[in-house]
Motif scaffolding. Structure first.
Motif, PDB file in Angstrom:
ATOM      1  N   VAL A   1     -43.818  35.253  75.198  1.00 56.86           N
ATOM      2  CA  VAL A   1     -42.970  34.582  76.560  1.00 56.86           C
ATOM      3  C   VAL A   1     -44.067  34.696  77.494  1.00 56.86           C
ATOM      4  N   LYS A   2     -44.861  35.635  77.570  1.00 58.33           N
ATOM      5  CA  LYS A   2     -45.928  35.714  78.773  1.00 58.33           C
ATOM      6  C   LYS A   2     -46.924  34.639  78.536  1.00 58.33           C
ATOM      7  N   ARG A   3     -47.207  34.196  77.190  1.00 52.48           N
ATOM      8  CA  ARG A   3     -48.173  33.177  76.971  1.00 52.48           C
ATOM      9  C   ARG A   3     -47.635  31.824  77.265  1.00 52.48           C
ATOM     10  N   THR A   4     -46.274  31.915  76.979  1.00 49.16           N
ATOM     11  CA  THR A   4     -45.639  30.408  77.146  1.00 49.16           C
ATOM     12  C   THR A   4     -45.513  30.249  78.580  1.00 49.16           C
ATOM     13  N   ALA A   5     -45.108  31.420  79.340  1.00 42.20           N
ATOM     14  CA  ALA A   5     -45.029  31.178  80.786  1.00 42.20           C
ATOM     15  C   ALA A   5     -46.331  30.754  81.541  1.00 42.20           C
ATOM     16  N   GLU A   6     -47.462  31.602  81.056  1.00 40.00           N
ATOM     17  CA  GLU A   6     -48.669  31.211  81.498  1.00 40.00           C
ATOM     18  C   GLU A   6     -49.134  29.697  81.254  1.00 40.00           C
ATOM     19  N   ASP A   7     -48.717  29.187  80.037  1.00 38.27           N
ATOM     20  CA  ASP A   7     -49.000  27.822  79.512  1.00 38.27           C
ATOM     21  C   ASP A   7     -48.307  26.811  80.637  1.00 38.27           C
ATOM     22  N   VAL A   8     -47.021  27.098  80.856  1.00 37.15           N
ATOM     23  CA  VAL A   8     -46.229  26.398  81.641  1.00 37.15           C
ATOM     24  C   VAL A   8     -46.724  26.395  83.094  1.00 37.15           C
ATOM     25  N   LYS A   9     -47.147  27.505  83.511  1.00 32.41           N
ATOM     26  CA  LYS A   9     -47.679  27.664  84.953  1.00 32.41           C
ATOM     27  C   LYS A   9     -48.902  26.928  84.993  1.00 32.41           C
ATOM     28  N   ASP A  10     -49.929  26.925  83.847  1.00 29.89           N
ATOM     29  CA  ASP A  10     -50.931  26.155  83.907  1.00 29.89           C
ATOM     30  C   ASP A  10     -50.924  24.693  84.070  1.00 29.89           C
ATOM     31  N   LYS A  11     -49.742  24.301  83.155  1.00 29.19           N
ATOM     32  CA  LYS A  11     -49.516  22.736  83.182  1.00 29.19           C
ATOM     33  C   LYS A  11     -48.787  22.277  84.502  1.00 29.19           C
ATOM     34  N   VAL A  12     -47.912  23.367  85.179  1.00 30.31           N
ATOM     35  CA  VAL A  12     -47.479  22.990  86.402  1.00 30.31           C
ATOM     36  C   VAL A  12     -48.525  22.667  87.467  1.00 30.31           C
ATOM     37  N   ILE A  13     -49.521  23.706  87.240  1.00 32.49           N
ATOM     38  CA  ILE A  13     -50.715  23.524  88.382  1.00 32.49           C
ATOM     39  C   ILE A  13     -51.326  22.430  87.847  1.00 32.49           C
ATOM     40  N   SER A  14     -51.615  22.013  86.689  1.00 30.19           N
ATOM     41  CA  SER A  14     -52.510  20.807  86.548  1.00 30.19           C
ATOM     42  C   SER A  14     -51.990  19.662  86.783  1.00 30.19           C
ATOM     43  N   THR A  15     -50.624  19.508  86.687  1.00 30.99           N
ATOM     44  CA  THR A  15     -49.665  18.423  87.097  1.00 30.99           C
ATOM     45  C   THR A  15     -49.828  18.357  88.685  1.00 30.99           C
ATOM     46  N   GLY A  16     -49.488  19.273  89.470  1.00 30.24           N
ATOM     47  CA  GLY A  16     -49.694  19.153  90.718  1.00 30.24           C
ATOM     48  C   GLY A  16     -51.001  18.905  91.466  1.00 30.24           C
ATOM     49  N   GLU A  17     -52.189  19.385  90.712  1.00 28.33           N
ATOM     50  CA  GLU A  17     -53.331  18.839  90.826  1.00 28.33           C
ATOM     51  C   GLU A  17     -53.757  17.333  90.528  1.00 28.33           C
ATOM     52  N   GLN A  18     -53.004  16.729  89.582  1.00 34.52           N
ATOM     53  CA  GLN A  18     -53.081  15.372  89.316  1.00 34.52           C
ATOM     54  C   GLN A  18     -52.504  14.538  90.191  1.00 34.52           C
ATOM     55  N   VAL A  19     -51.323  15.179  90.719  1.00 37.05           N
ATOM     56  CA  VAL A  19     -50.491  14.521  91.690  1.00 37.05           C
ATOM     57  C   VAL A  19     -51.163  14.480  93.128  1.00 37.05           C
ATOM     58  N   ALA A  20     -51.819  15.622  93.256  1.00 36.56           N
ATOM     59  CA  ALA A  20     -52.595  15.558  94.618  1.00 36.56           C
ATOM     60  C   ALA A  20     -53.938  14.675  94.713  1.00 36.56           C
ATOM     61  N   GLN A  21     -54.371  14.614  93.497  1.00 38.17           N
ATOM     62  CA  GLN A  21     -55.472  13.551  93.474  1.00 38.17           C
ATOM     63  C   GLN A  21     -55.041  12.129  93.352  1.00 38.17           C
ATOM     64  N   LYS A  22     -53.867  11.667  92.714  1.00 38.33           N
ATOM     65  CA  LYS A  22     -53.411  10.578  92.683  1.00 38.33           C
ATOM     66  C   LYS A  22     -52.837  10.115  94.065  1.00 38.33           C
ATOM     67  N   THR A  23     -52.438  10.938  94.854  1.00 34.23           N
ATOM     68  CA  THR A  23     -51.855  10.844  96.214  1.00 34.23           C
ATOM     69  C   THR A  23     -52.982  10.498  97.178  1.00 34.23           C
ATOM     70  N   LYS A  24     -54.345  11.138  97.218  1.00 35.10           N
ATOM     71  CA  LYS A  24     -55.454  11.162  97.832  1.00 35.10           C
ATOM     72  C   LYS A  24     -55.995   9.693  97.609  1.00 35.10           C
TER      73      LYS A  24
END
Length: 154
Positions: free
Chosen positions: A62-85
């Motif tokens: 569960v911790k591993r999955t949560a970390e994977d989800v967190k990393d994916k969310v952060i990565s997606t957020g960074e991609q959205v921020a980059q696209k917005t820029k």
């Protein structure tokens, strides 16, 4: 005295029962009494250990999955921020290009208006000069005619 026999038996199939003690008592006769001692069952201990291990493994997963989800969310957020820029930058460039084109169009329109005004001025002034010249010539002609007429009457 009574005959007492002490027997310890372990049955392999029922290993969890531990030792069995048989004793003959003088008052009962020949009916033996059995005292059974029970030790903790290894099945319970191993099942408990397996459950504990499974719970730990589940928690880790569960911790591993949560970390994977967190990393994916952060990565997606960074991609959205980059696209917005990128989009903001392209919008800014497009607006700047549109501003330059609008400025150029206004300058061209202003130049055209100035040229047209100058042509109108030249045309009006030229016609006015012609009119003045024509009027001056006509007035001169009329004055000459009037003078001739007066000279002929005298």
């Amino acid at each position: 005295m009574a005959n007492m026999a002490l027997t310890t038996t372990t049955l392999p199939k029922f290993r969890h029962l531990g030792s069995t003690i048989l004793r003959r008592t003088p008052t009962i006769g020949r009916n033996p009494r059995a005292f059974v001692t029970v030790s903790p069952r290894p099945l319970q201990a191993s099942a408990s250990q397996e459950a504990s291990n499974a719970a730990e493994d589940g928690t880790k997963e569960v911790k591993r999955t949560a970390e994977d989800v967190k990393d994916k969310v952060i990565s997606t957020g960074e991609q959205v921020a980059q696209k917005t820029k990128e989009v903001a930058s392209s919008v800014s460039e497009a607006a700047q290009n549109m501003g330059e084109k609008a400025k150029q169009t206004v300058q061209e329109a202003w130049g055209s208006a100035k040229e047209t005004s100058q042509k109108i001025k030249d045309t009006v002034v030229g016609k006015a000069e012609e009119t003045v010249n024509d009027t001056a010539d006509a007035t001169k002609q009329t004055a000459e005619n009037v003078q001739r007429s007066m000279n002929s009457k005298n």
